[in-house]
Design a protein around this motif. Sequence first.
Motif, short mmCIF file in Angstrom:
data_model
loop_
_atom_site.label_atom_id
_atom_site.label_comp_id
_atom_site.label_asym_id
_atom_site.label_seq_id
_atom_site.Cartn_x
_atom_site.Cartn_y
_atom_site.Cartn_z
N GLU A 62 0.81 -1.22 0.00
CA GLU A 62 0.00 0.00 0.00
C GLU A 62 0.85 1.28 0.00
OE1 GLU A 62 -3.16 0.19 -0.52
OE2 GLU A 62 -3.57 -1.96 -0.35
N ALA A 63 2.01 1.20 0.64
CA ALA A 63 2.84 2.41 0.79
C ALA A 63 3.42 2.89 -0.54
CB ALA A 63 3.97 2.14 1.78
N TYR A 64 3.40 1.99 -1.54
CA TYR A 64 4.00 2.34 -2.83
C TYR A 64 2.97 2.10 -3.94
CZ TYR A 64 8.31 2.37 -0.18
OH TYR A 64 9.26 2.67 0.75
N PRO A 65 2.29 3.16 -4.38
CA PRO A 65 1.21 2.99 -5.36
C PRO A 65 1.65 2.30 -6.65
CG PRO A 65 1.17 5.20 -4.41
CD PRO A 65 2.42 4.55 -3.89
N ASP A 66 2.92 2.47 -7.05
CA ASP A 66 3.39 1.89 -8.32
C ASP A 66 4.11 0.55 -8.14
OD1 ASP A 66 2.84 3.81 -10.63
OD2 ASP A 66 3.66 5.17 -9.12
N ALA A 67 4.02 -0.03 -6.92
CA ALA A 67 4.82 -1.23 -6.63
C ALA A 67 4.44 -2.44 -7.47
CB ALA A 67 4.74 -1.57 -5.15
N VAL A 68 3.26 -2.41 -8.10
CA VAL A 68 2.88 -3.53 -8.98
C VAL A 68 3.84 -3.63 -10.17
CG1 VAL A 68 1.27 -2.12 -10.35
CG2 VAL A 68 0.89 -4.58 -10.17
N PRO A 86 15.35 3.48 -8.48
CA PRO A 86 14.36 4.15 -9.33
C PRO A 86 14.49 5.67 -9.29
CG PRO A 86 13.32 2.36 -8.13
CD PRO A 86 14.70 2.50 -7.57
N GLY A 87 14.35 6.28 -10.46
CA GLY A 87 14.50 7.72 -10.58
C GLY A 87 13.27 8.51 -10.15
N ALA A 88 12.14 7.82 -9.97
CA ALA A 88 10.94 8.50 -9.46
C ALA A 88 11.03 8.49 -7.94
CB ALA A 88 9.68 7.78 -9.93
N PRO A 89 11.08 9.66 -7.29
CA PRO A 89 11.25 9.68 -5.82
C PRO A 89 10.24 8.81 -5.08
CG PRO A 89 11.46 11.90 -6.72
CD PRO A 89 11.06 11.01 -7.87
N SER A 90 9.00 8.79 -5.55
CA SER A 90 7.97 8.01 -4.84
C SER A 90 8.21 6.50 -4.97
CB SER A 90 6.57 8.35 -5.37
OG SER A 90 6.45 7.93 -6.72
N ARG A 91 9.14 6.10 -5.86
CA ARG A 91 9.36 4.68 -6.10
C ARG A 91 10.69 4.16 -5.55
NH1 ARG A 91 7.83 2.24 -11.63
NH2 ARG A 91 7.74 0.52 -10.16
N LEU A 92 11.50 5.08 -5.03
CA LEU A 92 12.84 4.70 -4.60
C LEU A 92 12.81 3.55 -3.59
CD1 LEU A 92 15.77 5.52 -5.12
CD2 LEU A 92 15.51 7.30 -3.38
N GLY A 93 11.88 3.61 -2.64
CA GLY A 93 11.81 2.60 -1.58
C GLY A 93 11.37 1.22 -2.06
N GLU A 94 10.83 1.14 -3.27
CA GLU A 94 10.38 -0.17 -3.78
C GLU A 94 11.54 -1.13 -3.96
OE1 GLU A 94 8.06 0.03 -7.36
OE2 GLU A 94 7.09 1.87 -6.70
N ALA A 95 12.73 -0.59 -4.23
CA ALA A 95 13.88 -1.46 -4.51
C ALA A 95 14.25 -2.27 -3.27
CB ALA A 95 15.05 -0.62 -4.99
N ALA A 96 14.27 -1.61 -2.11
CA ALA A 96 14.61 -2.32 -0.86
C ALA A 96 13.54 -3.36 -0.52
CB ALA A 96 14.75 -1.31 0.27
#
Length: 265
Positions: A62-68, A86-96
Motif C-alpha cells: 500500500e505504501a508504494y502505489p506503483d509497486a505492482v 528508481p528515478g521517481a522519488p515516490s518509487r525509490l523505496g520499492e527497490a529495498a
Amino acid sequence: MTDRSFRFTHAISRRPSASITDGLRAVDVGTPDLSLFERHHADYVAALRETGAEVVLLDPLEAYPDAVFVEDTALCLPEGAIIMRPGAPSRLGEAAEMAPHLRQLYREVREISGADAYIEGGDILTTEREILVGRSARTNAAGIAELQSLVADWGYQLREVITPEGVLHFKTDCSLLDGQTVLATERLAASGCFDGYAVIHTAPGEEAAANTIRFNDLVLMPAGFPQTRDRLVQAGYAVREIGNSEAAKLDGGMSCLSLRFSPGA
Ligand code: CIR
C-alpha cells in the motif's frame, strides 16, 4: 546461440494495491479500477505459470502505489541480480522491498548505491548478445555507469541507447521476441538502435502494443491491438492477449508487471 534471453524458470510479480489509484502517470486518462486491474493481473500470472515457470506472487504494498510495476526494481541476469535505484522519488523505496525476495533465489545480489545514480529496469533490454540501456527521465548517466561496473566481471558490456522524448522507458517502445528479433515502434527503430536485429514494427496507431514479453513459449501482449497481434502471429509467435487497460492508465505494460529470470542458468 542459446535461447537464455527468453527462457525462464522463475518470475516475481506483485498484486496491485488499493493505492494504485495514486500511481504515477504522464497524462491523466482516468483512475485505474482496482478490481479490473486484479483480474488482468491474475490472467497475467496464470499465463506465466502456464509455461511451466515458478511465479512468486508478492502481496500488495500500500505504501508504494506503483509497486505492482516490479520490473523497475531490479535487473535479473543468470549470474545474479542487480537492485536498481528508481528515478521517481515516490518509487525509490520499492527497490529495498524487492531485495530480500531476490536474495532468497539468487546467490549473488548487487545494488546500485550511488546517491546521484538513478536507473529503472524499464529502461533495460537484455538480448542474447548485449544489454541495451536507454537514458530517460528515470535513468541517468551515473546509474548506467554504475550498472556497467557491477556487471563487467560477469562479462557484460552495456550499450547506451536513446529513450524517445516523451516516452517513459526505453522498453515502453520495444520488446524482445527471440534471440535476434525485437518488436519496436517505428519511432524507436528509426534511431538505429536495433540495426543488426530483425525488427517487427508495431502497426501505425498501435505504438502502445510495443511493450510485450517473450516468456518461454508465449508472447504476452496487451489486448486491443489487432494489427500488431496479426503481425506477431504471422511471424510464428504464440501470442496471448492480456487485458491491460488499467495498467495503461499508469503507463504500464506487460514487461513492467514481472521480473523474469533463471538464477544460476
Ligand atoms: C511509473 O510511472 O513509474 C509507473 N506508473 C509505470 C511504470 C511502468 N514500468 C515499466 O514500464 N517498466
